[in-house]
Structure formats: C-alpha cells, structure tokens
Design an enzyme around this catalytic site. Sequence first.
Site: not given
Length: 549
Positions: A130-131, A188
């Site tokens: 994801n991120d 993140s």
Amino acid sequence: MKPKLRSIALAFACACGSQLLLAQNTSITISKRYLNLPVSQSDDRAVMHFNVNGKPERSFKIRLASGKPDYWVFCDVTALQGKTVSISYDGKQDGLAKIFQEDRFAGEDSVYRERNRPQYHFTTRRGWINDPNGMIFYEGEYHLFYQHNPYEREWENMSWGHAVSKDMVHWQELPTALSPDSMGTMFSGSTIIDYDNTAGFNKGNTPAMVAFFTVDNPEKQVQCMAYSLDKGRTWTKYSKNPLIDSKAKWNSKDTRDPRVFWYKPSKHWIMVLNERDGHSIYTSKNLKEWQFQSHLTGFWECPDLFELPIDGDKSKTKWVMYGASASYMIGSFDGKTFKPESGKHYYTTGSIYAAQTFASMPETDPRRIQIGWGRVSHAGMPFNGMMLLPTELQLKTTKSGLRLTSKPVKETEQLFQNAGRWSALPAEEANAKLKSVKSTDQFRIKTTIKLSHATSAGLSLFGQRILDYDMNSNLVNGVFYSPEDMNSMEITADIYVDRTTVEVFIDNGAYSYSLQRKPVSDAKEVLNFWGNRIEVKNLEIYTAESAWK
C-alpha cells in the site's frame, strides 16, 4: 525432541494426513538465497517464528498452507548463509514440511508475466503493498519504499518494501528494508540524506540516508528513525527510538506518517506529522530532538508539504499542504507554521491514496514528482495493490485561482509507440480506427472529443465507461469538473490502460483519475466512442511495451 526427530515426526504426520500437532519446529541450515513458504487463503493465520542460535530472528503472521498452496511467498535469507534456522509455527504444522530453500523463489520463471500483472505499473513480486514511503533520489537512483506484507496478498506484517530505478519506469525490487521488531510494525514515513551530518550517523565522506517511520503496536503509534550507509540496502535502527511519543498529548493512537525535509531559510529540519485530526509541524536541528510548533486540522494520514513555483516562475512560489485523500491547501510557510490561503482542492480522484513526492531531487532537475498507491486488486495473483504512474506536479494559474496539475513524467514516453493519428472524425469513423488496437492488455489513447447534440459522451472499454463527460452537469466519470474555457464543448483525455487499471489525465493534467479496470467481457465493441453525433477532433493510438522486459 531433537530437531531431526521432530522433522521425522512431522513428515510421518503429513504422510498420514494427520492434523495433530506432532511437530513444533523444523530446522534448516541456510545454503541458498530464498526460503519458499506455501500460502493458502483458506487456512487461518498464525505466527511463524525464526530462531538462530536460540535467539529470535523474526516473527510474522502467515496463512501457512496445510494442503495445496494457492501460491508461494519467500524470505530472502542471504544474510543467514551458513546458519541454522529453527522454524516454528503456532498453527497447523502440516505446511512446515513443504518449506524449501532454493536460489530462486517459487514462481520466479513466470513473474511479471502472470495474467493479471500490470505491465508498466510497479507491483511487488509477492505479497501486499500500500502506501509509498521514503521516496528519494540519491546518486542516480530513485528509491521507492512502500508498505509491504511479504508473506501474503492481504494487509498484515507491515514492513518497508524497497525498489530502485534509474528512470522511474524500470524497477528492481530489493530485499525488505525495515521489518517489524519488538516495538511493533513499520508504518509509513519518509527519508532524507543528511549531507551535513546533523545526526552524527555519517561515515567519512558517506552521508547517511535516514528513514523516519511510525512504529505501530496495539497501545500506540510512535515516531522512530533508522539510517543506512550503503544507499538504502541495509539499515540500523536508532538505539534511542522513539523520537516522538505524542499519544498522551492528543489522547489518540492516530499519530503517524512523519514527512521530514530540510528548511533552508532557518537551517533546521521539518517534520510534518499527522496527529489525530490534522497535520502537526515539528522542528529539529539534529534529527533526534523534535519541538512541536503548530497544528493544522482537517487532514488525515500521510502528509506532504512542498514549495512550488507559480506557472514555472521560480521567483514566485507557494506552499502546498497535502493529505492522503489527495486533498490539498495552498498557502505560505515560515518554517514553523503553514497558513492556508485557499482550499481544500483536489486535482485527482479514484483509486489513488497516500501519494508522496520524491525528496532530494537534483538542482538540475527540480521537478516535484509524485507516486500514489493504486487501491486495485489483482484476482488470483500472489500479489495485491500497485503504484500508479509517476507524475509531475505543477502549480498553475486558472480561472478559479492557483491549482495543482498532474501528468505522467516524461520518462514514461519511452514505453509508448504511436500506431496511428487522425483528426476531425465522426464517431463512426473513429470507432473503425479503434479496431486497430491489437492488444487490449496495455495501450494508450489520446483524444479530444467535441459535443454538439449530446449532453454526455465518452469512450468505453468492453462496455466500461473509462471516459464519461456529462457537459450538462459538469461531471467527468461522476466527479465535478469545470473546464478552463467555461463555454467549451470539448474535452481532451490522455488515457493509459494497463491489465488491471486505467489512468486518465484530462485537459493536460488539470484533473486526473484512476480506476480499476473491469475484466474482459463479451461486449460487442472492445473500444467505442459513444454520444449523440459527437466529433472526435483528435485520436492518437499508442502501443505499450512492458516495463519488465
């Protein structure tokens, strides 16, 4: 029971089809690069433990296949060569006997050629992403770190995956950069190059690449750092982590995603940190001690803050404060406080989330380049999620004021070859030209359509409307959009189609969107312009090469 006897018992249990937990571990002396692990989505998750010399080496959750695997994942164990790894699993033991080591990972011969593998968007070889994290340019390499579960195609075991590229088009995936530890999992963050050795991690003339990240555990989220002296290949976590623990201050666990950069006018570091209901600003001289300065409400997750010239004029600039949902504000920044002057605005919608921009771009190339996570699933694949195309952000004057624009970076042009160009066509003739698209797996179309008798028109792919312009309601694929020329009856689209996704850039990047491509269907027309008596003023068709050749 000795490891050898446990393995014998396990093999016997598997041969008999037994579900009994007769064996608690298996031992492997590492002589190859990869350990290959079988995964089945129908099995429950449990924790697998690696121990070396009686000490924990790593632990992670995995759906270890007790029967036939759906797919295989792998651990790069290059650093453990010659050592004996004792592997235990808290769930069904049957899958332990299937683990094997090899210098190639299972399925390597077909990687990047799988049916639902995007051909010019970045995806990880195995697992979930994801991120994007820590994007930075350093010594000729673009570094893309990202949230990663190496052990399954669903979210879990948050780590920092890592890939590098010379051109943001052709990527080489490297071993996992940051893995979970006793503090928690790796959420993140961002990276910087500490040229002036403000943190004291540099070695001789080698500046440290320093990563800032959130560590997540059931109790709270705290901010930590690690450093690398070999261009991000290996990392040392700071011994005095965490740097910031702000749960008590905000009465919230949601304190994450540090974005760090150097603020030259005041000669200090800036950290933009999402805390509870918005973005906070912290400052530091040494990257270790941080002081809270201000807070701006109204944003959620993955902050970014950057300065852009207005219409390309470097003597006139504004700052952009950005959030994970792609909303942004335009304003001023004095090194401690961001003051919004307009917003919130948007310039892109769809599958994009948590986009970040590259740090440390060279002075000879001061572009602000962004990559976002594409929330797109890949049915039947041993991976999930993807990165959207790298795009250049610019700040331009419009009829509504200053606004961001976004269009793919020039480096992507190498992938596309023109296969035909026409102008001033009725829709029927344009549709005949569209039949020249040989491969519907991946291609690109640039077009300008003019409406006259139609209030809406566009382009469909196997019946899916990938461009749908409603001139009456000012909607593009359901989102409000007003062209710069308020009386215009035209719309221009640059459309990038890959195996699982579509990205569309409207009117030279004034607005863009991304969406998951629907599976190939039995629709009569593969590609079709639709709308009452529309004119296709321009049509360009491009073939698309695979970035993985």
